[in-house]
Scaffold this active site. Structure first.
Site, short mmCIF file in Angstrom:
data_model
loop_
_atom_site.label_atom_id
_atom_site.label_comp_id
_atom_site.label_asym_id
_atom_site.label_seq_id
_atom_site.Cartn_x
_atom_site.Cartn_y
_atom_site.Cartn_z
N ASN A 15 0.84 -1.21 0.00
CA ASN A 15 0.00 0.00 0.00
C ASN A 15 0.87 1.25 0.00
OD1 ASN A 15 -3.05 -0.38 0.17
ND2 ASN A 15 -2.28 -1.98 1.54
N ASN A 112 -6.83 4.62 8.35
CA ASN A 112 -6.38 3.23 8.25
C ASN A 112 -7.09 2.54 7.09
OD1 ASN A 112 -5.10 0.76 9.08
ND2 ASN A 112 -7.02 0.12 10.06
N HIS A 114 -8.42 -1.25 6.02
CA HIS A 114 -8.67 -2.56 6.63
C HIS A 114 -9.19 -3.53 5.57
CE1 HIS A 114 -9.39 -5.41 9.81
NE2 HIS A 114 -10.50 -5.73 9.17
C1 GAR Z 1 -3.14 -4.93 3.88
O1 GAR Z 1 -3.96 -5.94 3.37
C2 GAR Z 1 -3.90 -4.09 4.89
O2 GAR Z 1 -5.24 -3.88 4.55
C3 GAR Z 1 -3.76 -4.93 6.12
O3 GAR Z 1 -2.44 -5.40 6.10
C4 GAR Z 1 -2.03 -5.53 4.74
C5 GAR Z 1 -0.73 -4.79 4.57
O4 GAR Z 1 -0.19 -5.03 3.31
N1 GAR Z 1 -4.06 -4.19 7.31
C6 GAR Z 1 -4.65 -4.74 8.36
O5 GAR Z 1 -4.96 -5.90 8.43
C7 GAR Z 1 -4.90 -3.78 9.51
N2 GAR Z 1 -5.65 -4.41 10.53
P1 GAR Z 1 0.96 -4.12 2.73
O6 GAR Z 1 2.06 -4.08 3.80
O7 GAR Z 1 1.42 -4.85 1.50
O8 GAR Z 1 0.39 -2.76 2.46
#
Ligand code: GAR
Length: 208
Positions: A15, A112, A114
């Site tokens: 992200n 955030n 999610h």
């Molecule tokens: C993403 O899927 C995000 O939505 C999730 O962690 C991942 C991070 O991926 N966040 C959560 O679960 C928050 N509770 P990334 O490091 O590749 O962006």
């Protein structure tokens, strides 16, 4: 206005990468002032460094939550920052941290993303929980962070289907590509218009 953000990560940083790309493509009018991580080994830190973005890593292990947050807050004071953007930051942010980071209406300036359609499947494994539950439709939520975990005001949600032949992997990949489009778009909306909310109601003390 051009949005000045600090991006908090704990891992992969896809992200973060999507936000960096959106800024480079001028789809998002923002500057990443700093990338913060609670894990010095987080691969996302390398993505930040490759793009010349300052990073600040502080392992939380062995530190009390308040102390860990205090040091991060202290570091953030060295920048001008409009919003903290959580992008896979797998730590709960305590109310004492949030209280030092609020706007004039009483909302915390922390967003955030999610991996579920909140309020369904909060927690650390949104995609997995939704997939194992057997949902036919899932989605992604971008929300303001509040004192309660995964319960802040919802700014945007985008659904995506689960297909009969999906594996957890294909399901997650579909969700992640939704995240990568949605998060920069919501941040751009904030850059353009701010967040349209009425001031938070202050608690009325009841007379005994
Ligand atoms: C993403 O899927 C995000 O939505 C999730 O962690 C991942 C991070 O991926 N966040 C959560 O679960 C928050 N509770 P990334 O490091 O590749 O962006």
């Amino acid at each position: 206005m051009s949005l000045k953000i600090a991006v908090f990560i704990s891992g992969r940083g896809s992200n973060l990468n999507a936000i960096i790309q959106a800024i480079a493509d001028k789809r998002l009018d923002a500057t990443i002032q700093c990338v913060v991580s609670n894990d010095a080994e987080a691969p996302g830190l390398l993505i930040a460094k490759q793009h010349g973005i300052e990073t600040f890593a502080l392992d939380h292990k062995g530190m009390k939550r308040v102390e860990h947050e205090r040091v991060i807050l202290e570091h953030l004071k060295t920048y001008e920052i409009d919003y903290i953007v959580l992008a896979g930051y797998m730590r709960v942010i305590s109310p004492s941290f949030l209280k030092q980071w609020h706007d004039e209406r009483g909302y915390f300036k922390v967003v955030n993303i999610h991996p579920s359609l909140l309020p369904s499947f909060p927690g650390v494994s949104g995609y997995e929980d939704a997939f194992n539950y057997g949902v036919k439709v899932s989605g992604v939520t971008v929300h303001l962070v509040d004192e309660e975990v995964d319960r802040g005001i919802i700014l945007a949600q985008e659904p995506f289907p689960r297909f009969p032949d999906d594996t957890l992997q294909t399901f997650c990949a579909r969700g992640l590509s939704v995240e990568h489009a949605l998060y920069p778009a919501v941040l751009q909306q904030i850059a353009k218009e701010g967040i349209r909310l009425t001031p938070k109601k202050t608690k009325v003390e009841s007379k005994k």
